[in-house]
Structures are given as C-alpha cells and as structure tokens.
Design a protein around this motif. Structure first.
Motif, PDB file in Angstrom:
ATOM      1  N   THR A 104      19.749 -16.138  -4.107  1.00 38.26           N
ATOM      2  CA  THR A 104      20.683 -15.431  -4.983  1.00 38.26           C
ATOM      3  C   THR A 104      20.218 -14.019  -5.283  1.00 38.26           C
ATOM      4  O   THR A 104      20.755 -13.365  -6.164  1.00 38.26           O
ATOM      5  CB  THR A 104      20.836 -16.183  -6.321  1.00 38.26           C
ATOM      6  N   MET A 105      19.217 -13.509  -4.608  1.00 33.81           N
ATOM      7  CA  MET A 105      18.679 -12.188  -4.946  1.00 33.81           C
ATOM      8  C   MET A 105      18.320 -11.425  -3.678  1.00 33.81           C
ATOM      9  O   MET A 105      18.134 -12.000  -2.619  1.00 33.81           O
ATOM     10  CB  MET A 105      17.422 -12.326  -5.818  1.00 33.81           C
ATOM     11  N   VAL A 106      18.228 -10.140  -3.837  1.00 38.91           N
ATOM     12  CA  VAL A 106      17.685  -9.273  -2.792  1.00 38.91           C
ATOM     13  C   VAL A 106      16.290  -8.893  -3.240  1.00 38.91           C
ATOM     14  O   VAL A 106      16.124  -8.208  -4.248  1.00 38.91           O
ATOM     15  CB  VAL A 106      18.564  -8.023  -2.594  1.00 38.91           C
ATOM     16  N   GLY A 107      15.280  -9.344  -2.538  1.00 40.65           N
ATOM     17  CA  GLY A 107      13.908  -9.140  -2.984  1.00 40.65           C
ATOM     18  C   GLY A 107      13.299  -7.853  -2.456  1.00 40.65           C
ATOM     19  O   GLY A 107      13.784  -7.249  -1.505  1.00 40.65           O
ATOM     20  N   GLY A 108      12.213  -7.436  -3.106  1.00 41.26           N
ATOM     21  CA  GLY A 108      11.487  -6.258  -2.675  1.00 41.26           C
ATOM     22  C   GLY A 108      10.545  -6.570  -1.536  1.00 41.26           C
ATOM     23  O   GLY A 108      10.300  -7.736  -1.189  1.00 41.26           O
ATOM     24  N   VAL A 109       9.980  -5.530  -0.938  1.00 41.88           N
ATOM     25  CA  VAL A 109       9.059  -5.720   0.167  1.00 41.88           C
ATOM     26  C   VAL A 109       7.719  -6.220  -0.364  1.00 41.88           C
ATOM     27  O   VAL A 109       7.344  -5.997  -1.521  1.00 41.88           O
ATOM     28  CB  VAL A 109       8.848  -4.404   0.935  1.00 41.88           C
ATOM     29  N   ARG A 110       6.995  -6.900   0.485  1.00 42.45           N
ATOM     30  CA  ARG A 110       5.676  -7.376   0.107  1.00 42.45           C
ATOM     31  C   ARG A 110       4.718  -6.188   0.002  1.00 42.45           C
ATOM     32  O   ARG A 110       4.707  -5.307   0.853  1.00 42.45           O
ATOM     33  CB  ARG A 110       5.178  -8.365   1.150  1.00 42.45           C
ATOM     34  N   GLY A 111       3.917  -6.162  -1.050  1.00 43.86           N
ATOM     35  CA  GLY A 111       2.991  -5.050  -1.272  1.00 43.86           C
ATOM     36  C   GLY A 111       3.662  -3.816  -1.825  1.00 43.86           C
ATOM     37  O   GLY A 111       3.180  -2.697  -1.623  1.00 43.86           O
ATOM     38  N   GLY A 112       4.766  -4.008  -2.545  1.00 44.17           N
ATOM     39  CA  GLY A 112       5.503  -2.871  -3.076  1.00 44.17           C
ATOM     40  C   GLY A 112       4.683  -1.999  -4.008  1.00 44.17           C
ATOM     41  O   GLY A 112       4.802  -0.770  -3.993  1.00 44.17           O
ATOM     42  N   TYR A 115       2.610   0.486  -2.072  1.00 39.46           N
ATOM     43  CA  TYR A 115       3.385   1.612  -1.576  1.00 39.46           C
ATOM     44  C   TYR A 115       3.653   2.638  -2.673  1.00 39.46           C
ATOM     45  O   TYR A 115       3.633   3.854  -2.430  1.00 39.46           O
ATOM     46  CB  TYR A 115       4.706   1.124  -0.980  1.00 39.46           C
ATOM     47  N   LYS A 116       3.894   2.167  -3.886  1.00 44.37           N
ATOM     48  CA  LYS A 116       4.124   3.096  -4.997  1.00 44.37           C
ATOM     49  C   LYS A 116       2.899   3.957  -5.235  1.00 44.37           C
ATOM     50  O   LYS A 116       2.991   5.172  -5.420  1.00 44.37           O
ATOM     51  CB  LYS A 116       4.478   2.317  -6.262  1.00 44.37           C
ATOM     52  N   VAL A 117       1.730   3.338  -5.233  1.00 45.69           N
ATOM     53  CA  VAL A 117       0.485   4.091  -5.446  1.00 45.69           C
ATOM     54  C   VAL A 117       0.259   5.074  -4.302  1.00 45.69           C
ATOM     55  O   VAL A 117      -0.118   6.234  -4.517  1.00 45.69           O
ATOM     56  CB  VAL A 117      -0.708   3.125  -5.579  1.00 45.69           C
ATOM     57  N   ALA A 118       0.499   4.631  -3.073  1.00 43.98           N
ATOM     58  CA  ALA A 118       0.266   5.489  -1.913  1.00 43.98           C
ATOM     59  C   ALA A 118       1.191   6.706  -1.925  1.00 43.98           C
ATOM     60  O   ALA A 118       0.752   7.847  -1.685  1.00 43.98           O
ATOM     61  CB  ALA A 118       0.461   4.688  -0.628  1.00 43.98           C
TER      62      ALA A 118
END
Length: 308
Positions: A104-112, A115-118
C-alpha cells in the motif's frame, strides 16, 4: 490592574527596543550609508565627498561591462534555480519514493540516509574552497573532467572550460548547482517525509503510479518549500561573486563572459577607488534582489489562492 498593564508595556519595551536598536545600527545603517554613497563620487580614501545626484546610476546604463554583468546574472538566474530545484526534487523523490513498491506504499531506496549525507557534503565547504577544487576539475590538461573524457575515448569533447568565452559562464553555473543541490535535496526530502502517510496510501490504493503520486500529491504539498528555495537560489544567482572571483581568468573573463555585478562592484571599489560608483551598483543589485523576492512570493501566494 492599570499598574500591571503599565508594567507589561515597560517589560515589552525593554525586551524589544535593544534588539531594534542593534538592528538599526548594524543592518539599516549600512543600507542607508550605501544609498547615500551611491549619490556621491567618494573615492574611499579622501575625506571630501561631493554629491553628484543620480550621475552614478546614469553611468550604469552606459557601462558596457555592467550591462554584460547584468546579462550574465540574468542567465544564471534562469539556469541555477531551475536546475538546482529540479535536481533537488528528483533526488529527494528517488530517496523517498524510489524503492520497491509495497502493498500500500511507495517506499524509499535502501540507504537513503547515506545518500542524504553524501549529497549534503558540499555544504560543509565554503564557496571559495569549492571554486578552487573545481579549478582543478576544469583544468584543460590535468583536470579530472577532461581526463575522464579522454579515458573513455571522448577526446573531442575535451575543452578549455574556463578559457572558452562560450563555456565559462556555464562552467560557473554548474559549480553553483553542484554546491547547492545537496542542501535543497535534504530540504525537499524533509518536506516529503512530513506528508501524512495516509494521503500517500490513499493515492496508491486508488491506483496512482509513482509519477502520478509525485506530480499530483507530493509536488503540490511541497510548493512552499520550492518557492522559498527559488528565492534563495535567485539571490545566489544574482551574486555569484565568490565563485567567479576565484575560478575565472581576469577574473570575470575571458572577454567579460563571466562578469557579474558583485565582481564589478568589488573591482570599482577596491581596485579603482570608485566607492560611489560601486555603491550605485550595490543599490541596483539590492533592488533587483528585492524585486525577485517580491515577484516570487506574490506568484506563490497567487497560486495558493487559486488552489484554494
């Protein structure tokens, strides 16, 4: 009761007036001095100041270098906010909704979070340091960019990026986008994370795909963040002084192709000793920035009214 009310007003005055005084001295006073100096021919050294009225502003209209700077800042204003916001929204959407689709959801990528920190890392560096690093990237012989192009057999694409009048400004724009996109990616990502989960679940249950959820649900709900980002990035594009000063030949070259208003202001004040003329440039830049902010905020308010 009257005495208590009188004490309340005295307390409020004591709490507010010191802050207003500091604001007037350190913020409003420099603006007033700049407006005054723009009407003079002060050299920055001499104690004699002659009022010349609007002559400095008339000279701006006839100054080809200032007009070139105005054109270049306008091009940066068209490119930098649009590219940065577009990439920031794309990366934020991929981090938050680019993973596997659940029931029932659209999930985020693994290790999100990684990626934000990078992507946020360039924010830890000052713009002059970033400009120095990208000088090495753009170096025609030993630069990383041309080295990669030659390594993959694309020698014909190698250029003197900062020495070509047709490419130098776009090379500067690329650095401004690269240095900013991580911050706005994190900003948009935080805004997307604050969207109620049940709203997204309802859209998915109604059969909406990822693009439909992003376009019809997510983007309208982060509109205010995009509006604020456009104002700040517009201010960055109208400035651009630090990157141009450090990266470009001249600086401002070649042939004035990377000249910006801030650079002309600095040169006239501290190289030529024309502080009055430089102050006129600063006043013009102030009103351009103010106009940009007013137009952006009014456009956002009008869209909110139409949506409501």
């Amino acid at each position: 009761m009257a005495a208590l009310r009188h004490g309340k007003y005295r307390f409020l005055a004591g709490a507010i007036l010191p802050g207003l005084l500091l604001y007037a001295v350190f913020v409003l006073s420099p603006y007033a001095q700049a407006f005054y100096l723009a009407l003079t021919d002060w050299t920055g050294v001499s104690g004699q100041v002659e009022i010349v009225g609007l002559d400095n502003f008339r000279r701006l209209v006839d100054d080809p270098l200032f007009l070139a700077a105005l054109r270049n800042n306008g091009l940066l204003l068209l490119v930098v906010p649009a590219a940065t916001i577009g990439l920031g929204l794309l990366l934020a959407a991929l981090v938050n909704f680019g993973g596997r689709r659940g029931s029932t959801m659209v999930g985020g990528v693994r290790g999100g979070e990684f990626y934000k920190v990078a992507y946020f890392f360039p924010q830890l560096l000052s713009l002059p340091i970033i400009a120095v690093l990208w000088q090495f990237v753009y170096h025609p012989n030993e630069g990383v960019l041309n080295g990669v192009l030659r390594a993959v057999g694309l020698d014909f694409l190698a250029r003197t990026w900062l020495g070509d009048p047709h490419l130098a400004l776009w090379a500067v724009a690329g650095v401004l986008v690269w240095s900013s996109v991580g911050f706005y990616m994190v900003l948009f990502s935080a805004a997307m994370e604050s969207i109620p989960r049940d709203v997204l679940e309802a859209a998915v249950l109604d059969g909406a795909g990822r693009l439909a959820v992003l376009r019809r649900v997510v983007l309208p709900l982060v509109r205010e963040n995009v509006q604020v980002a456009f104002v700040y990035l517009g201010v960055l594009a109208l400035d651009g002084f630090a990157v141009v000063q450090v990266m470009t030949v001249g600086p401002g070259g070649p042939d004035g192709s990377t000249e910006v208003i801030g650079l002309g202001l600095y040169r006239n004040a501290f190289t030529y000793g024309r502080f009055g003329y430089a102050a006129a440039m600063g006043v013009a830049l102030f009103f351009l920035t103010l106009a940009l902010a007013v137009v952006a905020l009014r456009a956002g308010r009008r869209e909110q009214v139409e949506l409501s």
